[in-house]
Design an enzyme around this catalytic site. Structure first.
Site, PDB file in Angstrom:
ATOM      1  CB  SER A   1      -0.855  -0.014   1.519  1.00  0.00           C
ATOM      2  OG  SER A   1      -1.745  -1.443   1.203  1.00  0.00           O
TER       3      SER A   1
ATOM      4  CD  GLU B   1      -4.248   3.007  -5.762  1.00  0.00           C
ATOM      5  OE1 GLU B   1      -5.119   4.131  -5.750  1.00  0.00           O
ATOM      6  OE2 GLU B   1      -3.654   2.877  -4.834  1.00  0.00           O
TER       7      GLU B   1
HETATM    8  N1  LIG Z   1      -5.071  -4.322   5.016  1.00  0.00           N
HETATM    9  C1  LIG Z   1      -5.357  -3.774   4.208  1.00  0.00           C
HETATM   10  O1  LIG Z   1      -7.171  -3.099   3.943  1.00  0.00           O
HETATM   11  C2  LIG Z   1      -5.156  -3.623   2.792  1.00  0.00           C
HETATM   12  C3  LIG Z   1      -5.361  -3.169   1.446  1.00  0.00           C
HETATM   13  C4  LIG Z   1      -4.509  -3.088   0.433  1.00  0.00           C
HETATM   14  C5  LIG Z   1      -2.810  -3.585   0.298  1.00  0.00           C
HETATM   15  N2  LIG Z   1      -2.792  -4.196   1.585  1.00  0.00           N
HETATM   16  C6  LIG Z   1      -1.380  -4.207   1.799  1.00  0.00           C
HETATM   17  O2  LIG Z   1      -1.321  -5.958   1.892  1.00  0.00           O
HETATM   18  C7  LIG Z   1      -0.455  -6.867   2.382  1.00  0.00           C
HETATM   19  C8  LIG Z   1      -1.265  -7.108   3.403  1.00  0.00           C
HETATM   20  O3  LIG Z   1      -1.114  -6.438   4.352  1.00  0.00           O
HETATM   21  P1  LIG Z   1      -2.681  -7.237   5.230  1.00  0.00           P
HETATM   22  O4  LIG Z   1      -3.670  -6.167   5.305  1.00  0.00           O
HETATM   23  O5  LIG Z   1      -3.138  -8.357   4.328  1.00  0.00           O
HETATM   24  O6  LIG Z   1      -1.800  -7.986   5.907  1.00  0.00           O
HETATM   25  P2  LIG Z   1      -2.379  -9.136   7.477  1.00  0.00           P
HETATM   26  O7  LIG Z   1      -1.295  -8.937   8.889  1.00  0.00           O
HETATM   27  O8  LIG Z   1      -3.380  -9.070   7.616  1.00  0.00           O
HETATM   28  O9  LIG Z   1      -1.816 -10.703   5.992  1.00  0.00           O
HETATM   29  C9  LIG Z   1      -0.268 -10.896   6.103  1.00  0.00           C
HETATM   30  C10 LIG Z   1      -0.268 -12.244   5.648  1.00  0.00           C
HETATM   31  O10 LIG Z   1       1.273 -12.626   5.252  1.00  0.00           O
HETATM   32  C11 LIG Z   1       1.887 -13.620   6.343  1.00  0.00           C
HETATM   33  N3  LIG Z   1       3.078 -13.753   6.156  1.00  0.00           N
HETATM   34  C12 LIG Z   1       3.938 -13.719   6.171  1.00  0.00           C
HETATM   35  N4  LIG Z   1       4.814 -13.353   6.592  1.00  0.00           N
HETATM   36  C13 LIG Z   1       4.958 -14.496   5.202  1.00  0.00           C
HETATM   37  C14 LIG Z   1       5.798 -15.068   4.111  1.00  0.00           C
HETATM   38  N5  LIG Z   1       7.007 -15.201   4.232  1.00  0.00           N
HETATM   39  N6  LIG Z   1       5.899 -15.582   3.707  1.00  0.00           N
HETATM   40  C15 LIG Z   1       4.444 -16.582   3.021  1.00  0.00           C
HETATM   41  N7  LIG Z   1       3.527 -15.553   4.010  1.00  0.00           N
HETATM   42  C16 LIG Z   1       3.444 -14.730   4.542  1.00  0.00           C
HETATM   43  C17 LIG Z   1       1.377 -13.597   7.595  1.00  0.00           C
HETATM   44  O11 LIG Z   1       0.875 -15.145   7.644  1.00  0.00           O
HETATM   45  C18 LIG Z   1      -0.156 -13.773   7.445  1.00  0.00           C
HETATM   46  O12 LIG Z   1      -1.180 -14.727   7.046  1.00  0.00           O
HETATM   47  C19 LIG Z   1       0.348  -5.500   2.716  1.00  0.00           C
HETATM   48  O13 LIG Z   1       1.748  -4.721   1.725  1.00  0.00           O
HETATM   49  C20 LIG Z   1      -0.401  -4.583   2.858  1.00  0.00           C
HETATM   50  O14 LIG Z   1      -0.229  -2.880   3.396  1.00  0.00           O
HETATM   51  C21 LIG Z   1      -3.394  -4.053   2.487  1.00  0.00           C
END
Ligand SMILES: NC(=O)c1ccc[n+]([C@@H]2O[C@H](COP(=O)([O-])OP(=O)(O)OC[C@H]3O[C@@H](n4cnc5c(N)ncnc54)[C@H](O)[C@@H]3O)[C@@H](O)[C@H]2O)c1
Length: 595
Positions: free
Chosen positions: A121, A154
């Site tokens: 993000s 995006e």
């Molecule tokens: N939460 C939102 O609203 C949102 C929206 C758009 C983009 N994002 C982006 O998406 C990405 C993920 O965010 P999220 O909110 O889903 O996080 P989250 O914490 O909910 O999920 C992250 C997942 O990644 C896993 N993980 C960690 N290390 C890993 C590895 N080495 N290999 C495989 N899996 C691994 C974790 O176990 C976890 O399930 C971030 O870059 C965030 O900025 C988030």
């Protein structure tokens, strides 16, 4: 020829990753879903099945389609399972070093022609790409939460991303039924750059006890038509993720103080209050992952509002004859209150009477009001041109011109005329309520009642407490709002109250983004509507509100709070100077004369 994506990999099955898996599998693409451990894999699988089961229960997905969808997903621990996919989307936590490590590993594991995408993000896609030997095949594909629902993607190209990779990913987004905007690599891209300053500001209001979580959220939902309030949205995003995004945006985006995470966010993350995913954030949820909010110790007790010392109000005086006064007279009369309207002369009273009648007649034509109810409402209004007729009312609502000297003189007169214990309310949208209160000998009885335009339609009223307002006055004001069928939200006496203080800096930021040529007005409007579910994009809204009005509000916020990030965008100033005021002048950010 465009690349054919038959199988994709998703790394990280948390809030975003699990949703992204669903998007692909729903559209007939095979997915290899990868996590770091068996436990995490099970959690990811549960998010996916929970979401698809809900879709089946709601009748949005046939059972057979759900089974077909799930059969397209193969779950695995470790990146090695991704050796033959055409595209990988990484959705692990928002840490640059972690993402760089994963991309270096993906580069080793994946076939040479595979495209490697990040769902980051706020981190630099460029910095992530240089961890691989194929930065020209690295791209940002930023989905919105919840990924199966939100239409926007995006697409982030770096200075080295190949044009054919960009074109192939754009075509893929279309195949997934998404709308894409393609932009360059800047912290927060479009939507988050405009969203997170607002979210952080809302948390700051909550931390400072400026208003309750329920009131902050209700204000933005009911005042702006947003699908969720900012604190509920923070819970959906995840406080840990939101913290990392803010922190990165602060460091990458020019150290704008508005992105420095409010300390409360870090405290909540440390305490394990991550939002929906952990079952508790700003709100408490039925269980981890559930969207259902359950009452907790901060939940307002319904009886409290009813019995909190509110005085009975039967007769209401409304002073003024403009748009707001007219709407407010109608609202009170329709709700069964006896109304005394005071204007500056019989001619003005006649005009207001006609306007109220016309508006009530529209209700009759639309079948929302019976003729008898219309006549009863009109019969409840007494028309007067002298303030003395307010001697026996229980509440006065002042809605005269937005000039402090005029309002102060009026309140001084009301102080002499009205009986003791009467609530004196001002509808000011920009002046300090305390200035008006101190023009009387009874500042404890003075409160702000900030209605939104058009008053008969808008469901929100901001109840503005000064440092001298008594709890009984606030309770009465809140009870009156409920009596009108509106939601009253209580806040402190600061410039912009809740809604304008949160809304206008965001609009101003959108203008600054346009001014910096980062994106177009159309794409920015698209991003906020399709990525965040806003009813209008910022430029559409600015043209409706009026650029001059928006500039005046933004100037006041800047002058009161001295926040450098609130300085009005020069482009906004220039457009106002040029007479481009929005719809009302035929031209603002868009030309409205040619439609
Ligand atoms: N939460 C939102 O609203 C949102 C929206 C758009 C983009 N994002 C982006 O998406 C990405 C993920 O965010 P999220 O909110 O889903 O996080 P989250 O914490 O909910 O999920 C992250 C997942 O990644 C896993 N993980 C960690 N290390 C890993 C590895 N080495 N290999 C495989 N899996 C691994 C974790 O176990 C976890 O399930 C971030 O870059 C965030 O900025 C988030």
């Amino acid at each position: 020829m465009a690349r054919d994506f038959t199988s994709v990999g998703v790394v990280g099955l948390g809030t975003m990753g699990a949703g992204i898996v669903e998007v692909f599998a729903r559209n007939g693409v095979d997915v290899v879903a990868v996590e770091v451990s068996e436990d995490a894999l099970e959690r990811g699988r549960a998010i996916l099945t929970g979401s698809t089961d809900r879709a089946v229960a709601k009748g949005k997905l046939a059972e057979a389609d759900r089974d077909a969808l799930l059969s397209r997903v193969r779950f695995a621990v470790g990146l090695d399972a991704l050796h033959s996919v055409d595209l990988v989307i990484e959705a692990v936590p928002e840490h640059l070093d972690l993402k760089q490590r994963i991309f270096a590993e993906l580069d080793r594991v994946c076939k040479p022609e595979a495209i490697l995408a990040t769902n980051t993000s706020s981190l630099s896609v460029t910095e992530i790409s240089v961890a691989t030997s194929r930065p020209n095949q690295v791209i940002g594909i930023h989905f919105f939460n919840p990924a199966p629902v939100m239409k926007l993607v995006e697409v982030v190209r770096t200075v080295v991303t190949s044009t054919d990779v960009v074109a192939d990913v754009e075509a893929l987004c279309k195949r997934l039924g998404k709308v894409d905007v393609t932009i360059s690599d800047r912290a927060g891209f479009i939507a988050n750059a405009l969203l997170f300053g607002y979210l952080n500001h809302a948390v700051g209001m909550f931390e400072a006890h400026y208003a309750t979580r329920e009131d902050i959220d209700a204000a933005m939902k009911l005042g702006c038509g947003l699908p969720m309030g900012p604190l509920a949205l923070m819970d959906l995003i995840g406080l840990d993720t939101a913290y990392e995004i803010l922190d990165t945006m602060y460091r990458r985006g020019g150290r704008d103080r508005r992105h420095a995470p409010v300390p409360l966010i870090k405290q909540m993350v440390t305490a394990g209050l991550l939002g929906r995913k952990s079952g508790r954030g700003f709100y408490t949820y039925e269980r981890p992952g559930s969207p259902v909010v359950v009452p907790d110790e901060q939940t307002p007790v319904a009886s409290e509002a009813a019995s909190g010392g509110a005085a009975a109000i039967a007769k209401v005086g409304v002073v003024g004859s403009g748009t707001m006064a007219t709407g407010i007279i109608e609202v009170f009369a329709k709700a069964g209150y006896e109304v005394v309207s005071v204007t500056r002369g019989a001619e003005k009273s006649a005009k207001v009477f006609e306007a109220v009648k016309t508006s009530l007649n529209k209700g009759v034509v639309r079948g929302k009001l019976s003729e008898a109810d219309r006549d009863a409402a009109l019969g409840r209004i007494n028309w007067s041109a002298t303030l003395e007729h307010l001697a026996d009312v229980d509440l006065v609502v002042e809605a005269v011109v937005e000039e402090l000297s005029v309002k102060k003189a009026l309140f001084a007169s009301l102080d002499e005329i009205c009986k003791p214990g009467v609530v004196l309310a001002t509808t000011t949208s920009s002046l300090p309520v305390i200035d008006v209160a101190m023009a009387t000998q009874r500042p404890a009885d003075v409160v702000g009642l900030h209605f939104f335009n058009p008053a008969p339609v808008m469901p929100l009223v901001e109840v503005v407490e000064t440092i001298r307002t008594s709890p009984e006055t606030t309770a009465t004001a809140r009870a009156v709002c409920a009596g009108l069928g509106k939601t009253g939200v209580v806040c402190g006496d600061r410039s912009g109250f809740i809604v304008n203080a949160l809304l206008f800096p965001y609009l101003n930021d959108a203008v600054k983004m346009l001014e910096a040529s980062y994106s177009t007005a159309d794409d920015i409007d698209h991003a906020m509507k399709l990525g965040c579910g806003y009813p209008m994009g910022p430029f559409e809204l600015l043209d409706v509100v009026g650029l001059d009005v928006s500039l005046a509000i933004q100037r006041e916020l800047y002058l009161e709070l001295r926040e450098p990030g609130f300085a009005p965008a020069p482009l906004l100033e220039h457009l106002v100077t040029a007479g481009y005021l929005g719809r009302k002048s035929g031209r603002g950010f868009r030309d409205h004369t040619r439609r």
